[in-house]
Design a protein around this motif. Structure first.
Motif, PDB file in Angstrom:
ATOM      1  N   LEU A  37     -66.389 -45.783  -3.312  1.00 11.75           N
ATOM      2  CA  LEU A  37     -65.150 -46.134  -2.540  1.00 11.75           C
ATOM      3  C   LEU A  37     -63.823 -45.458  -2.423  1.00 11.75           C
ATOM      4  CD1 LEU A  37     -65.093 -50.285  -3.160  1.00 11.75           C
ATOM      5  CD2 LEU A  37     -65.266 -48.949  -1.014  1.00 11.75           C
ATOM      6  N   LEU A  38     -63.586 -45.029  -3.937  1.00 14.79           N
ATOM      7  CA  LEU A  38     -62.273 -43.989  -3.161  1.00 14.79           C
ATOM      8  C   LEU A  38     -62.613 -42.761  -3.249  1.00 14.79           C
ATOM      9  CD1 LEU A  38     -60.929 -45.620  -6.924  1.00 14.79           C
ATOM     10  CD2 LEU A  38     -60.480 -45.950  -5.068  1.00 14.79           C
ATOM     11  N   ALA A  39     -64.279 -42.322  -3.642  1.00 14.67           N
ATOM     12  CA  ALA A  39     -64.507 -40.942  -2.972  1.00 14.67           C
ATOM     13  C   ALA A  39     -64.134 -41.242  -1.648  1.00 14.67           C
ATOM     14  CB  ALA A  39     -65.813 -40.328  -3.866  1.00 14.67           C
ATOM     15  N   ALA A  40     -65.254 -42.248  -0.873  1.00  6.30           N
ATOM     16  CA  ALA A  40     -64.861 -42.043   0.384  1.00  6.30           C
ATOM     17  C   ALA A  40     -63.856 -41.825   0.897  1.00  6.30           C
ATOM     18  CB  ALA A  40     -66.238 -43.257   1.160  1.00  6.30           C
ATOM     19  N   ALA A  41     -63.115 -42.527   0.631  1.00  2.00           N
ATOM     20  CA  ALA A  41     -61.357 -43.081   1.027  1.00  2.00           C
ATOM     21  C   ALA A  41     -61.103 -41.235   1.180  1.00  2.00           C
ATOM     22  CB  ALA A  41     -60.653 -43.469   0.654  1.00  2.00           C
ATOM     23  N   ARG A  42     -60.865 -40.728  -0.320  1.00  3.88           N
ATOM     24  CA  ARG A  42     -60.531 -38.937   0.302  1.00  3.88           C
ATOM     25  C   ARG A  42     -60.985 -38.338   0.870  1.00  3.88           C
ATOM     26  NH1 ARG A  42     -57.236 -35.515  -2.789  1.00  3.88           N
ATOM     27  NH2 ARG A  42     -56.275 -36.711  -3.197  1.00  3.88           N
ATOM     28  N   ALA A  43     -62.069 -38.844   1.204  1.00  3.65           N
ATOM     29  CA  ALA A  43     -63.207 -37.435   2.466  1.00  3.65           C
ATOM     30  C   ALA A  43     -62.335 -38.271   3.440  1.00  3.65           C
ATOM     31  CB  ALA A  43     -64.724 -38.244   1.520  1.00  3.65           C
ATOM     32  N   ASP A  44     -63.017 -38.997   3.753  1.00  3.98           N
ATOM     33  CA  ASP A  44     -62.153 -39.659   5.188  1.00  3.98           C
ATOM     34  C   ASP A  44     -60.451 -38.645   5.277  1.00  3.98           C
ATOM     35  OD1 ASP A  44     -64.013 -40.749   5.798  1.00  3.98           O
ATOM     36  OD2 ASP A  44     -63.023 -42.761   5.067  1.00  3.98           O
ATOM     37  N   ALA A  45     -59.423 -38.868   4.892  1.00  4.45           N
ATOM     38  CA  ALA A  45     -58.575 -38.957   3.556  1.00  4.45           C
ATOM     39  C   ALA A  45     -58.138 -36.838   4.391  1.00  4.45           C
ATOM     40  CB  ALA A  45     -57.478 -38.515   3.078  1.00  4.45           C
ATOM     41  N   VAL A  46     -59.489 -36.305   3.454  1.00  2.00           N
ATOM     42  CA  VAL A  46     -59.347 -34.462   3.869  1.00  2.00           C
ATOM     43  C   VAL A  46     -59.539 -34.464   5.016  1.00  2.00           C
ATOM     44  CG1 VAL A  46     -60.608 -33.035   2.848  1.00  2.00           C
ATOM     45  CG2 VAL A  46     -59.631 -34.081   1.536  1.00  2.00           C
ATOM     46  N   GLY A  54     -48.701 -30.260   9.431  1.00  3.05           N
ATOM     47  CA  GLY A  54     -48.582 -30.201   8.700  1.00  3.05           C
ATOM     48  C   GLY A  54     -48.868 -30.185   7.434  1.00  3.05           C
ATOM     49  N   ASP A  55     -50.369 -30.707   7.850  1.00  2.00           N
ATOM     50  CA  ASP A  55     -50.542 -32.074   6.628  1.00  2.00           C
ATOM     51  C   ASP A  55     -50.763 -31.146   5.353  1.00  2.00           C
ATOM     52  OD1 ASP A  55     -50.892 -34.569   7.060  1.00  2.00           O
ATOM     53  OD2 ASP A  55     -52.745 -34.366   8.675  1.00  2.00           O
ATOM     54  N   ASP A  56     -50.606 -31.299   4.258  1.00  2.00           N
ATOM     55  CA  ASP A  56     -50.733 -30.584   2.550  1.00  2.00           C
ATOM     56  C   ASP A  56     -50.991 -31.407   1.886  1.00  2.00           C
ATOM     57  OD1 ASP A  56     -48.760 -31.926   1.923  1.00  2.00           O
ATOM     58  OD2 ASP A  56     -47.378 -29.918   1.763  1.00  2.00           O
ATOM     59  N   GLY A  57     -51.305 -30.385   0.269  1.00  2.00           N
ATOM     60  CA  GLY A  57     -51.652 -31.748  -0.216  1.00  2.00           C
ATOM     61  C   GLY A  57     -51.060 -32.991  -0.651  1.00  2.00           C
ATOM     62  N   TRP A  58     -49.889 -33.072  -0.634  1.00  2.00           N
ATOM     63  CA  TRP A  58     -49.076 -34.078  -1.170  1.00  2.00           C
ATOM     64  C   TRP A  58     -48.832 -35.168   0.235  1.00  2.00           C
ATOM     65  CZ3 TRP A  58     -45.221 -36.874   1.998  1.00  2.00           C
ATOM     66  CH2 TRP A  58     -44.791 -38.019   1.616  1.00  2.00           C
ATOM     67  N   SER A  59     -49.574 -35.239   1.033  1.00  2.00           N
ATOM     68  CA  SER A  59     -49.708 -35.496   2.226  1.00  2.00           C
ATOM     69  C   SER A  59     -50.971 -36.442   2.757  1.00  2.00           C
ATOM     70  CB  SER A  59     -49.431 -35.444   4.000  1.00  2.00           C
ATOM     71  OG  SER A  59     -50.093 -34.114   4.166  1.00  2.00           O
ATOM     72  N   GLY A  61     -53.136 -36.473  -0.108  1.00  2.00           N
ATOM     73  CA  GLY A  61     -52.981 -37.133  -1.276  1.00  2.00           C
ATOM     74  C   GLY A  61     -52.658 -38.673  -1.407  1.00  2.00           C
ATOM     75  N   CYS A  62     -51.135 -38.722  -0.248  1.00  2.00           N
ATOM     76  CA  CYS A  62     -50.222 -39.973   0.475  1.00  2.00           C
ATOM     77  C   CYS A  62     -51.381 -40.892   0.842  1.00  2.00           C
ATOM     78  CB  CYS A  62     -49.713 -39.895   0.667  1.00  2.00           C
ATOM     79  SG  CYS A  62     -47.969 -38.928  -0.115  1.00  2.00           S
ATOM     80  N   ARG A  63     -51.877 -40.128   2.320  1.00  2.00           N
ATOM     81  CA  ARG A  63     -53.052 -40.755   2.691  1.00  2.00           C
ATOM     82  C   ARG A  63     -54.055 -41.525   1.695  1.00  2.00           C
ATOM     83  NH1 ARG A  63     -53.864 -38.024   8.333  1.00  2.00           N
ATOM     84  NH2 ARG A  63     -52.724 -38.669   8.553  1.00  2.00           N
ATOM     85  N   ALA A  64     -55.068 -40.573   0.811  1.00  2.00           N
ATOM     86  CA  ALA A  64     -56.132 -40.954   0.140  1.00  2.00           C
ATOM     87  C   ALA A  64     -55.915 -42.037  -0.727  1.00  2.00           C
ATOM     88  CB  ALA A  64     -56.430 -39.608  -0.494  1.00  2.00           C
ATOM     89  N   TYR A  65     -54.403 -42.069  -1.500  1.00  2.00           N
ATOM     90  CA  TYR A  65     -53.820 -43.092  -2.755  1.00  2.00           C
ATOM     91  C   TYR A  65     -54.067 -44.757  -1.447  1.00  2.00           C
ATOM     92  CZ  TYR A  65     -51.482 -45.822  -5.679  1.00  2.00           C
ATOM     93  OH  TYR A  65     -51.072 -47.150  -6.277  1.00  2.00           O
ATOM     94  N   ALA A  66     -53.896 -44.095  -0.266  1.00  2.00           N
ATOM     95  CA  ALA A  66     -53.102 -45.849   1.027  1.00  2.00           C
ATOM     96  C   ALA A  66     -54.703 -45.464   1.529  1.00  2.00           C
ATOM     97  CB  ALA A  66     -52.691 -45.095   2.226  1.00  2.00           C
ATOM     98  N   PHE A  67     -55.913 -45.344   1.731  1.00  2.00           N
ATOM     99  CA  PHE A  67     -56.859 -45.215   2.063  1.00  2.00           C
ATOM    100  C   PHE A  67     -57.966 -45.955   0.946  1.00  2.00           C
ATOM    101  CE2 PHE A  67     -57.662 -41.836   5.538  1.00  2.00           C
ATOM    102  CZ  PHE A  67     -56.538 -42.298   6.338  1.00  2.00           C
ATOM    103  N   GLY A  68     -57.867 -45.469  -0.266  1.00  2.00           N
ATOM    104  CA  GLY A  68     -58.395 -45.816  -1.367  1.00  2.00           C
ATOM    105  C   GLY A  68     -57.896 -47.499  -1.361  1.00  2.00           C
ATOM    106  N   ARG A  69     -56.812 -48.049  -2.113  1.00  2.00           N
ATOM    107  CA  ARG A  69     -55.822 -48.905  -2.085  1.00  2.00           C
ATOM    108  C   ARG A  69     -56.796 -50.190  -0.199  1.00  2.00           C
ATOM    109  NH1 ARG A  69     -50.147 -47.545  -1.134  1.00  2.00           N
ATOM    110  NH2 ARG A  69     -50.305 -50.306  -0.180  1.00  2.00           N
ATOM    111  N   LYS A  70     -56.873 -49.845   1.036  1.00  2.00           N
ATOM    112  CA  LYS A  70     -57.211 -50.278   1.721  1.00  2.00           C
ATOM    113  C   LYS A  70     -58.664 -50.664   1.921  1.00  2.00           C
ATOM    114  CE  LYS A  70     -57.919 -50.392   6.646  1.00  2.00           C
ATOM    115  NZ  LYS A  70     -58.885 -51.735   6.469  1.00  2.00           N
TER     116      LYS A  70
END
Length: 199
Positions: A37-46, A54-59, A61-70
């Protein structure tokens, strides 16, 4: 003159334990479900990242964290994994695998930061009850998502760490059985990985 053997030989470091040896709630298949679930959430964010806007590693990462929680919240709400529940849905996000409170982070499993080692009040109290040991044992349970240069998940590692010094009781790389992405839309349109492809 020959040296005599030491009266106090150095002890060998204790071998790392497997998660289910630490607590029966931490079964292999449960950890695999959460890791996928967490790996798929990060893949979606990427995939959703738009560097030209303007997306960068920080944005990402924030999106991946939010997607993982969801992803974890939705899996817990569906009830298909009765052992999965949410303890704290705030930005501190703590979820439960059976009786064990767990958090996740992006970074090296071998070098967790002080922030990763921090236990929050509820998490610390629950660990004392779940493990039936004194709270000073200080174990924290984490999923470490190690990423590649493109921001994708290179590996997921389950950790049981002593919160005071970061010493690992468990450092278990989770085998990620990758499932093929089902495309139900034209290739030109973004398709997010669904939870059903990960179970």
């Amino acid at each position: 003159m020959s040296e005599s053997p030491s009266l106090f030989p150095l002890a060998e470091p204790a071998p790392l334990r497997l998660p289910w040896e630490i607590h029966p709630s931490l079964k292999e298949e449960r950890l695999k479900v959460c890791a996928r679930l967490l790996a798929a959430a990060r893949a979606d964010a990427v995939r959703l990242a738009q560097p030209r806007l303007g997306d960068d590693g920080w944005s990402v990462g924030c999106r991946a964290y939010a997607f993982g929680r969801k992803r974890l919240r939705e899996a817990a709400d569906k009830g298909s994994h009765p052992w999965l529940s949410i303890r704290d849905s705030s930005n501190r996000f703590i979820f439960r695998i059976g009786e064990v409170d767990v958090r996740f982070f992006r970074g090296s499993a071998e070098e967790p930061s002080r922030r990763v080692l921090r236990r929050y009040g509820e998490e610390a109290r629950q660990m004392a009850l779940a493990l039936s040991v004194d709270i000073t044992a200080g174990l924290v349970f984490r999923f470490a998502l190690e990423v590649d240069e493109a921001g994708g998940t290179e590996r997921v590692v389950f950790l049981a760490l002593h919160g005071e010094d970061g010493h690992a009781e468990c450092l278990w790389p989770i085998p990620l059985d990758s499932a093929p992405v089902k495309r139900d839309r034209p290739i030109g349109q973004l398709t997010l990985l669904g939870d059903e492809s990960l179970a």
